[in-house]
Write a protein that holds these residues in place. Structure first.
Motif, PDB file in Angstrom:
ATOM      1  N   MET A   1      10.441  -4.066  -6.827  1.00  0.00           N
ATOM      2  CA  MET A   1       9.255  -3.518  -7.482  1.00  0.00           C
ATOM      3  C   MET A   1       9.582  -3.288  -8.952  1.00  0.00           C
ATOM      4  O   MET A   1      10.350  -3.991  -9.540  1.00  0.00           O
ATOM      5  CB  MET A   1       8.820  -2.212  -6.805  1.00  0.00           C
ATOM      6  N   ALA A  31       5.646  -4.797  -1.710  1.00  0.00           N
ATOM      7  CA  ALA A  31       4.355  -5.464  -1.940  1.00  0.00           C
ATOM      8  C   ALA A  31       4.000  -6.436  -0.824  1.00  0.00           C
ATOM      9  O   ALA A  31       3.415  -7.482  -1.060  1.00  0.00           O
ATOM     10  CB  ALA A  31       4.326  -6.143  -3.303  1.00  0.00           C
ATOM     11  N   GLU A  98      -3.445  -6.447  -8.533  1.00  0.00           N
ATOM     12  CA  GLU A  98      -2.779  -5.573  -7.571  1.00  0.00           C
ATOM     13  C   GLU A  98      -3.194  -4.135  -7.817  1.00  0.00           C
ATOM     14  O   GLU A  98      -3.375  -3.711  -8.960  1.00  0.00           O
ATOM     15  CB  GLU A  98      -1.262  -5.707  -7.720  1.00  0.00           C
ATOM     16  N   ARG A 100      -1.900  -0.279  -7.228  1.00  0.00           N
ATOM     17  CA  ARG A 100      -0.745   0.561  -6.904  1.00  0.00           C
ATOM     18  C   ARG A 100      -1.118   2.028  -7.033  1.00  0.00           C
ATOM     19  O   ARG A 100      -2.018   2.386  -7.786  1.00  0.00           O
ATOM     20  CB  ARG A 100       0.417   0.292  -7.871  1.00  0.00           C
ATOM     21  N   SER A 106       3.656   2.722  -5.519  1.00  0.00           N
ATOM     22  CA  SER A 106       3.624   1.963  -4.271  1.00  0.00           C
ATOM     23  C   SER A 106       2.466   0.965  -4.251  1.00  0.00           C
ATOM     24  O   SER A 106       1.371   1.254  -4.722  1.00  0.00           O
ATOM     25  CB  SER A 106       3.479   2.911  -3.077  1.00  0.00           C
ATOM     26  N   HIS A 107       2.733  -0.194  -3.664  1.00  0.00           N
ATOM     27  CA  HIS A 107       1.718  -1.239  -3.493  1.00  0.00           C
ATOM     28  C   HIS A 107       0.715  -0.789  -2.441  1.00  0.00           C
ATOM     29  O   HIS A 107       1.084  -0.367  -1.351  1.00  0.00           O
ATOM     30  CB  HIS A 107       2.394  -2.540  -3.047  1.00  0.00           C
ATOM     31  N   SER A 131      -0.644   1.646   3.997  1.00  0.00           N
ATOM     32  CA  SER A 131      -0.415   2.294   2.704  1.00  0.00           C
ATOM     33  C   SER A 131      -1.122   3.641   2.607  1.00  0.00           C
ATOM     34  O   SER A 131      -0.914   4.372   1.646  1.00  0.00           O
ATOM     35  CB  SER A 131      -0.940   1.410   1.561  1.00  0.00           C
TER      36      SER A 131
END
Length: 142
Positions: A1, A31, A98, A100, A106-107, A131
């Motif tokens: 990451m 990810a 993306e 986060r 964090s993804h 997640s």
């Protein structure tokens, strides 16, 4: 990451591994992506607040969740714009954005625009269930 020192919640990979299951670590810290239609929150309609499973930061509220039929929980907006971080993602031969957690990096998943969903933002935050952690709203006392 990425360099985790840039986030308010910062842990080493070893500390994250001790805190998260193998699947959670893979998705949140590497990810990864959970298989579609397998996540615990894909179809839930429970009212509440969705927080980052890694650090507990509030991310989304159930009143912005909608059924996109894509295989992952979908939201049209985060609970606050500064709770998520949007990063260009050119992996897998695609150009995506993306999502986060802004608190720990964090993804969470990806955000897509202009897909024709009838939402106030025309955005779909496509988020991995693994997640998230849902805190159900308290039922009002009678």
């Amino acid at each position: 990451m990425t360099d985790q020192t840039a986030y308010p919640v910062s842990k080493s990979d070893q500390e994250w591994r001790e805190r998260l299951s193998a699947e959670e670590f893979h998705v949140l810290r590497e990810a990864g992506t959970e298989r579609p239609f397998t996540g615990e929150y894909t179809d839930t309609e429970t009212k509440g607040v969705y927080s980052c499973r890694a650090c507990g930061e509030e991310l989304f509220r159930s009143d912005t969740k909608f059924h996109s039929h894509c295989g992952w929980p979908s939201f049209y907006a985060p609970s606050a714009d500064d709770n998520v971080e949007l990063i260009e993602d050119r992996s897998m031969g695609m150009k995506r954005v993306e999502v986060r957690c802004a608190s720990c990096g964090s993804h969470l998943g990806h955000v897509f625009e202009g897909e024709g969903y009838a939402t106030p933002t025309d955005q779909r935050f496509c988020i991995n269930s693994v997640s998230l952690r849902l805190a159900q709203d308290e039922e009002p006392s009678a």
